[in-house]
Design a protein around this motif. Sequence first.
Motif, PDB file in Angstrom:
ATOM      1  N   UNK A 197      53.592 -54.583   7.584  1.00 51.11           N
ATOM      2  CA  UNK A 197      54.732 -54.432   8.488  1.00 51.11           C
ATOM      3  C   UNK A 197      54.528 -55.224   9.772  1.00 51.11           C
ATOM      4  N   UNK A 198      53.342 -55.116  10.367  1.00 54.00           N
ATOM      5  CA  UNK A 198      53.103 -55.811  11.633  1.00 54.00           C
ATOM      6  C   UNK A 198      52.982 -57.317  11.434  1.00 54.00           C
ATOM      7  N   UNK A 199      52.425 -57.747  10.294  1.00 56.95           N
ATOM      8  CA  UNK A 199      52.354 -59.185  10.030  1.00 56.95           C
ATOM      9  C   UNK A 199      53.747 -59.777   9.873  1.00 56.95           C
ATOM     10  N   UNK A 200      54.595 -59.094   9.094  1.00 58.41           N
ATOM     11  CA  UNK A 200      55.969 -59.567   8.914  1.00 58.41           C
ATOM     12  C   UNK A 200      56.720 -59.539  10.250  1.00 58.41           C
ATOM     13  N   UNK A 201      56.497 -58.469  11.025  1.00 55.62           N
ATOM     14  CA  UNK A 201      57.133 -58.384  12.340  1.00 55.62           C
ATOM     15  C   UNK A 201      56.701 -59.521  13.244  1.00 55.62           C
ATOM     16  N   UNK A 202      55.404 -59.879  13.219  1.00 57.41           N
ATOM     17  CA  UNK A 202      54.915 -60.981  14.045  1.00 57.41           C
ATOM     18  C   UNK A 202      55.465 -62.327  13.568  1.00 57.41           C
ATOM     19  N   UNK A 203      55.682 -62.422  12.247  1.00 60.97           N
ATOM     20  CA  UNK A 203      56.262 -63.656  11.703  1.00 60.97           C
ATOM     21  C   UNK A 203      57.656 -63.874  12.277  1.00 60.97           C
ATOM     22  N   UNK A 204      58.462 -62.814  12.317  1.00 54.72           N
ATOM     23  CA  UNK A 204      59.817 -62.945  12.842  1.00 54.72           C
ATOM     24  C   UNK A 204      59.818 -63.097  14.358  1.00 54.72           C
ATOM     25  N   UNK A 205      58.847 -62.483  15.039  1.00 55.55           N
ATOM     26  CA  UNK A 205      58.747 -62.663  16.488  1.00 55.55           C
ATOM     27  C   UNK A 205      58.368 -64.102  16.814  1.00 55.55           C
ATOM     28  N   UNK A 206      57.485 -64.685  15.997  1.00 52.22           N
ATOM     29  CA  UNK A 206      57.107 -66.082  16.188  1.00 52.22           C
ATOM     30  C   UNK A 206      58.319 -66.990  15.973  1.00 52.22           C
ATOM     31  N   UNK A 207      59.122 -66.694  14.946  1.00 45.47           N
ATOM     32  CA  UNK A 207      60.344 -67.467  14.713  1.00 45.47           C
ATOM     33  C   UNK A 207      61.305 -67.337  15.891  1.00 45.47           C
TER      34      UNK A 207
END
Length: 385
Positions: A197-207
Motif C-alpha cells: 500500500x505504501x509503495x503504491x502510494x509513494x508511486x502515485x505521490x512521485x507521479x
Amino acid sequence: MGKREENKNQFATTRIVELEKEYERINAEWLGFHYKIAVAFVLAAICIEIIVSIIVLKQQLSTATTTMYVLKYLIIPMISNILLLITGNILRKNQKLSHMQRLYSVSIMFVLISFVITTIHNISSPVYTLYILPIVITGIYAVPRLTMRTGILSIFLFLSAEFLIPWNPSQNTIFESPLRLLGIVLIFALLVMFTLIFTIGMYYLEKKNIASINLELERYELEQQLYIDELTGIFNRLAFNTDLTRLNEQLVPSRYVLTIADIDHFKKINDHYGHYIGDECLKSFATVLNQYSHEPVVYRFGGDEFCLLFQENTLQEAYEICLELQKQIQKITIPEHPELTITASFGLAESTSTKGMSDLFLQADSVLYKAKQERNKVVLFEEMS
C-alpha cells in the motif's frame, strides 16, 4: 534583474534542478526528524527493558541466572541499538554519500533497531508489528523503491527472527502453538499489505510531484510567450517595459545604458523587396544583436526599432559594442537578394538617479533621430548637450 534566460530548455533544466533541490531540502529536514524518532524509539525500548527486567528478576519469572538475563535482555540489545544509532548518525552526516544513500542509511538503521527489539522480545508475536513503523516513516520521502526495499527488509528480518534465531529457547514455536502460528501469519500479511500500500502510494505521490514540475514548466512557457516577439524570437516590448520597471524599482538604484537601434531605410526595403524580405531582414538583424552582443538584453520594441539594455558596461563600453555591431550588421546577407546591404543607426543614453524611465527613453530616442539623419551612425546623448 539579471539577464533573462535566452533558452527555454536551459530554463526548464534549471527549474527542475531547483525543485529537486527543494525536495531534497525537505527530505533532509525529515531525515533529521526520522533519526530523532529512532533515538526516541531506542530510549523508550531501553526504559521498558529495564522496567521489565526489574519485574522479572524480582518475581523470579525467568529460569535464567540474573547475570545471563541481564546480559541477554538488557545489555546486548542496549549496546546493539546504541551502536546502530551511532552508525546511522555518522552515515546521515557523511557528505560524501549521496542524498539517497543517506535516506537508505537511516531507513535501514531503523529496521535493524526494530529487528534487535523484536528478536529479543519475540515471546509475544504482536511485538513484530514494530516493523510497520520503519515502513510508514519512509512514506514522507515519496520514493517508492525506498519504501519497497524497507518493507522487504522488514519482512525478511521478521521471518529470520522467528525461524532462524532462537533467542528465547523456552518459548513455543509456531508448530507447537496454533495461536502463535495464527499471529505470525496475520503479522506477515500485515507487513506485506503495508509494504504494498505504501509503495503504491509513494508511486502515485512521485507521479504527482513530477506532474507539478511539468505544470510549473508549462506555466513558465506560457508566461514566456507573452514576452517573446513572434517574428524574431527575441524579447518584445512588454518584456522591455517589465525589465525597465524592475530596474527602476530596485532599492539600490543601478546605472545602466539604454540603446535604441533601427534599420536604415527599412521602409524602402519593404517597398522595393516586399514584406517577406523585410521580415527576413528583421530576423537577421535580431540574430546579430543577440549573437554579437554578449552583455545587453535585446528587445524588439516595434517595427524595425530594437532596444538594448546594458547593465555591466559603461556608456563608452556600450558605444564600442555598438560600433562592432554595425560592422557585423553590414555582413548580413539575404540569399534571395545578395545585393541588399543592411545598415543600422544607434542612439545611447545612460541612466542616472535623477532620470525617470520615460526621460531615459526620450534621450536615447532623440540621439537615434540625430544618428538617422546621417545613417549608419552611433550617437551618445552627451553629444547633444
